[in-house]
Scaffold this motif. Structure first.
Motif, mmCIF file in Angstrom:
data_model
loop_
_atom_site.group_PDB
_atom_site.id
_atom_site.type_symbol
_atom_site.label_atom_id
_atom_site.label_comp_id
_atom_site.label_asym_id
_atom_site.label_seq_id
_atom_site.Cartn_x
_atom_site.Cartn_y
_atom_site.Cartn_z
ATOM 1 N N MET A 74 40.729 -19.340 -3.482
ATOM 2 C CA MET A 74 41.817 -19.219 -4.411
ATOM 3 C C MET A 74 42.085 -20.565 -5.077
ATOM 4 S SD MET A 74 44.078 -17.521 -6.043
ATOM 5 C CE MET A 74 43.982 -15.920 -5.339
ATOM 6 N N ALA A 75 42.051 -21.630 -4.301
ATOM 7 C CA ALA A 75 42.278 -22.958 -4.884
ATOM 8 C C ALA A 75 41.208 -23.267 -5.933
ATOM 9 C CB ALA A 75 42.292 -24.025 -3.792
ATOM 10 N N SER A 76 39.973 -22.880 -5.671
ATOM 11 C CA SER A 76 38.891 -23.084 -6.643
ATOM 12 C C SER A 76 39.121 -22.253 -7.900
ATOM 13 C CB SER A 76 37.542 -22.716 -6.046
ATOM 14 O OG SER A 76 37.216 -23.572 -4.993
ATOM 15 N N TRP A 77 39.593 -21.025 -7.722
ATOM 16 C CA TRP A 77 39.879 -20.169 -8.872
ATOM 17 C C TRP A 77 40.964 -20.786 -9.742
ATOM 18 C CZ3 TRP A 77 40.185 -14.571 -6.521
ATOM 19 C CH2 TRP A 77 38.888 -14.149 -6.204
ATOM 20 N N HIS A 78 41.960 -21.401 -9.105
ATOM 21 C CA HIS A 78 43.026 -22.041 -9.870
ATOM 22 C C HIS A 78 42.463 -23.138 -10.766
ATOM 23 C CE1 HIS A 78 46.766 -20.831 -7.303
ATOM 24 N NE2 HIS A 78 46.169 -19.815 -7.862
ATOM 25 N N LEU A 79 41.501 -23.866 -10.257
ATOM 26 C CA LEU A 79 40.884 -24.924 -11.052
ATOM 27 C C LEU A 79 40.036 -24.346 -12.189
ATOM 28 C CD1 LEU A 79 39.796 -27.407 -8.237
ATOM 29 C CD2 LEU A 79 41.728 -27.642 -9.835
ATOM 30 N N GLN A 80 39.290 -23.287 -11.893
ATOM 31 C CA GLN A 80 38.406 -22.689 -12.886
ATOM 32 C C GLN A 80 39.149 -21.834 -13.900
ATOM 33 O OE1 GLN A 80 35.375 -20.459 -10.853
ATOM 34 N NE2 GLN A 80 34.484 -22.262 -9.883
ATOM 35 N N PHE A 81 40.201 -21.168 -13.463
ATOM 36 C CA PHE A 81 40.917 -20.222 -14.321
ATOM 37 C C PHE A 81 42.421 -20.479 -14.278
ATOM 38 C CE2 PHE A 81 37.285 -18.039 -12.291
ATOM 39 C CZ PHE A 81 36.469 -17.889 -13.410
ATOM 40 N N PRO A 82 42.844 -21.610 -14.816
ATOM 41 C CA PRO A 82 44.289 -21.894 -14.781
ATOM 42 C C PRO A 82 45.054 -20.819 -15.555
ATOM 43 C CG PRO A 82 43.124 -23.462 -16.185
ATOM 44 C CD PRO A 82 42.082 -22.604 -15.545
ATOM 45 N N SER A 83 46.153 -20.390 -14.998
ATOM 46 C CA SER A 83 46.968 -19.377 -15.662
ATOM 47 C C SER A 83 48.437 -19.643 -15.366
ATOM 48 C CB SER A 83 46.573 -17.975 -15.202
ATOM 49 O OG SER A 83 46.848 -17.818 -13.827
ATOM 50 N N GLU A 84 49.274 -19.065 -16.167
ATOM 51 C CA GLU A 84 50.705 -19.180 -15.966
ATOM 52 C C GLU A 84 51.290 -17.786 -15.952
ATOM 53 O OE1 GLU A 84 53.989 -20.873 -14.916
ATOM 54 O OE2 GLU A 84 52.242 -22.092 -15.252
ATOM 55 N N PRO A 85 51.794 -17.269 -14.903
ATOM 56 C CA PRO A 85 51.910 -17.923 -13.607
ATOM 57 C C PRO A 85 50.554 -18.009 -12.909
ATOM 58 C CG PRO A 85 52.665 -15.655 -13.436
ATOM 59 C CD PRO A 85 52.328 -15.901 -14.891
ATOM 60 N N LEU B 80 47.450 -17.611 -10.273
ATOM 61 C CA LEU B 80 46.919 -16.485 -9.511
ATOM 62 C C LEU B 80 47.503 -16.497 -8.106
ATOM 63 C CD1 LEU B 80 43.160 -16.858 -10.476
ATOM 64 C CD2 LEU B 80 44.775 -15.181 -11.391
ATOM 65 N N THR B 81 47.649 -15.315 -7.529
ATOM 66 C CA THR B 81 48.126 -15.209 -6.153
ATOM 67 C C THR B 81 47.171 -14.321 -5.363
ATOM 68 O OG1 THR B 81 49.517 -13.304 -6.649
ATOM 69 C CG2 THR B 81 50.548 -15.474 -6.816
ATOM 70 N N ILE B 82 47.236 -14.466 -4.053
ATOM 71 C CA ILE B 82 46.436 -13.629 -3.171
ATOM 72 C C ILE B 82 47.331 -13.180 -2.021
ATOM 73 C CG2 ILE B 82 45.562 -15.561 -1.786
ATOM 74 C CD1 ILE B 82 42.890 -13.991 -1.618
ATOM 75 N N ALA B 83 47.195 -11.912 -1.636
ATOM 76 C CA ALA B 83 47.947 -11.369 -0.506
ATOM 77 C C ALA B 83 46.973 -11.099 0.634
ATOM 78 C CB ALA B 83 48.661 -10.090 -0.912
ATOM 79 N N VAL B 84 47.388 -11.476 1.820
ATOM 80 C CA VAL B 84 46.561 -11.308 3.011
ATOM 81 C C VAL B 84 47.285 -10.358 3.961
ATOM 82 C CG1 VAL B 84 45.531 -12.491 4.989
ATOM 83 C CG2 VAL B 84 45.643 -13.637 2.757
ATOM 84 N N ASN B 85 46.598 -9.306 4.360
ATOM 85 C CA ASN B 85 47.168 -8.371 5.335
ATOM 86 C C ASN B 85 47.074 -8.961 6.729
ATOM 87 O OD1 ASN B 85 47.819 -6.204 3.564
ATOM 88 N ND2 ASN B 85 45.654 -5.679 3.482
ATOM 89 N N VAL B 86 48.165 -8.888 7.451
ATOM 90 C CA VAL B 86 48.230 -9.417 8.808
ATOM 91 C C VAL B 86 48.480 -8.242 9.747
ATOM 92 C CG1 VAL B 86 49.512 -10.953 10.350
ATOM 93 C CG2 VAL B 86 49.089 -11.648 7.999
#
Length: 89
Positions: A1-12, A14-20
């Motif tokens: 996700m951190a890499s995606w933020h660098l490659q594809f900056p967006s406002e707001p 990107l977010t990711i949800a993890v099932n626990v």
């Protein structure tokens, strides 16, 4: 996700949800583990969501409140199934 933020900056951002799972949610080091992963990956805490089922939340309401408060303090979003929680303490 951190890499995606660098490659594809967006406002707001990107977010990711993890099932626990219930077992994971009840582990005493869950919040510490999440914090460690965030630190290691340099992921902004606002980009992470933790999802769990309502049955997990109802197993031990005191523990649930504690964990949710600690995740909120980290800046991590939480949700029960598909319902977003906004906890004020």
């Amino acid at each position: 996700m951190a890499s995606w933020h660098l490659q594809f900056p967006s406002e707001p951002p990107l977010t990711i949800a993890v099932n626990v799972s219930g077992k994971q949610f009840m582990q005493p080091d869950l919040v510490g583990h999440v914090a460690q992963i965030l630190h290691e990956t340099h992921l902004d805490t606002g980009s992470l969501g933790v999802e769990f089922t309502e049955s997990v939340a109802l197993q031990d309401t005191e523990r649930t409140a504690l964990v949710l408060g600690e995740l909120k303090a980290l800046g991590v979003h939480t949700s029960i199934d598909d319902l977003a929680l906004d906890i004020h303490r």
